[in-house]
Write an enzyme that holds these catalytic residues in place. Sequence first.
Site, short mmCIF file in Angstrom:
data_model
loop_
_atom_site.label_atom_id
_atom_site.label_comp_id
_atom_site.label_asym_id
_atom_site.label_seq_id
_atom_site.Cartn_x
_atom_site.Cartn_y
_atom_site.Cartn_z
N TYR A 116 1.06 -1.39 -0.08
CA TYR A 116 0.33 0.27 -0.33
C TYR A 116 0.86 1.17 -0.44
CZ TYR A 116 -3.38 3.80 1.44
OH TYR A 116 -4.10 4.61 1.47
N GLU A 204 -3.73 7.41 -3.86
CA GLU A 204 -3.88 5.38 -3.25
C GLU A 204 -3.18 4.53 -3.99
OE1 GLU A 204 -6.56 4.64 0.48
OE2 GLU A 204 -6.77 3.79 -1.33
#
Length: 396
Positions: A116, A204
Site C-alpha cells: 500500500y 492511493e
Amino acid sequence: MSAADNSSDSFMVILMKLFEHEAKDIFREFKMPTPPGGVARTPEEAKERAAEIGKPVVVKAQVLAGKRGKAGGVKFADTSDEAAKVAEEILKMRINDLPVKAVLVEEKLDIAQEIYAGITIDRNERKYVVIGSSAGGMSIEELAETSPEKIIKRHVDPFLGFHPYEARQMAINMGFKGKQINRLAGFFMILWKIVQAYDVELTEINPLILTKDGRFLAADARLNIDDNALYRHKSLIEELKREPAEQNERERLAAEHDMAYVELDGDIACICNGAGLTMATLDSVAHYGGKASTFLDLGGGADAERVKKGIEIALMYPKVKAILVNIMGGITRCDEVAKGIISAKEDGDLTVPLVIRMVGTNEGEGQEILQKAGIPFLRTMEEAAAKVVEIVKEGA
Ligand code: GDP
Ligand code: MN
C-alpha cells in the site's frame, strides 16, 4: 457545453474523483510504472486490448467505488476471447449502485507481494500524511483495525515538503531492503509530485504490486482532487470530459450570487448566514416536525440587497410554503437584514409566510424596523422553528 466554455464563475462541478484509468494516465505522465493495458467500453474492445497485450489479463470495472474486487468487478482472463466474455459480464454490473460503463484491461501480474502507498490530508495535523504498508491489498481502514503496526506514516512539513530520504526511510520502515528501497521510494516521490501538481486530497496505490520477477508496478490507482481547487485545473476537467453538474435556474442564480443553496424535499425554506447555523436551523425545523425545502446560506456580511435576493431565489422553488430567516448578526447587521425583508415585502415578492429570528449586531435597530412594518420576529431559533412549522401545518 463543455466545462471549459462555461464562462460562469460558479464552477460548481462534480466531486472530482478520477477513474482508475484516468488516475493511471496521470501516474504514467509522472513516469510511474503501471501495467500495460487500456480502456474498453465494449466486449469487442476488451478483446482487442487483450490481444494487444498478448498475455493473461485482468479486466477491471471502471467505477468510482472501492472494493471492486470483492464486488466481482475484477476478473482474470487467459485469452482474448475470455477477456471479451468477462468484460461482457462486468459491463452489465452495477457496483455500489453505479453502472459500469468501461473496463480497464491490463496485463495480469504475478504477485509476490501487495503493498500500500498513499498520500492524504490529516485534517487534525493540518498536514499531508504519506502512508505505506507492506500489507497492501485490503483497505487501509481494515488494515488499521487488523494490523495497525504495519502502517507506516510520515507527516509532510508544509514548508519543507517531502524529500527522497524520507521516502527511503518509509520503505525501510516498511521492511524493504537493498535496491527495493529506492524503487519503492520512487513511487512515494511521484505521488508527492502529483499531490502538489493537482491539489490532491487523496491518492492511493493499493495494491502496488511487487511481482515474482522483482518489478514494482501500480496495479490500482485512486486520485481525488480537492473540489475547492478545481478552478486551478480547468484543463484537466476539460480533458477528462467532465460536465458541470446540471443546475436548475435557482441553483444557477444562487451560485452566481455566491450563496450555498441546496434543495430538499420539504416545504420550509431556511435562509441563514453560515453553513453551521443553516444546518442547525434545518435540524431545528426537523425537531419540531417540519421538513426543510431549502438550505440557503447567505454567507458573511449580507446586506439588504443580498437578503432580498436570497428570499427571491428561495421563493422560485414551488415547494416552498414558508420561509424561516435565522440570522446571527456578526459582520452581518440585523438592520440590513430587516431592510432586505421589508423591501421584499414591499415589492410584493413575499408570497408565503415568513418567520424571522435574528440576534447580534444592530439587533435593536433591526427589530425596530420589523416592528414598524408589522413583521413579527422571535428571539430563539427553537421558537422560530416551532412557529414556522406550526404555520405550515395550519396552512395545510
Ligand atoms: P479494488 O478492489 O477496487 O481495490 O480493485 P484492485 O484493482 O485493487 O483489485 C483488487 C485485487 O485484485 C487486488 O488487491 C489484487 O489482489 C487483485 N489484482 C488486481 N490486479 C491484479 C493483477 O494484475 N494480477 C493479480 N494476480 N491480481 C490482481
Ligand atoms: Mn485497490
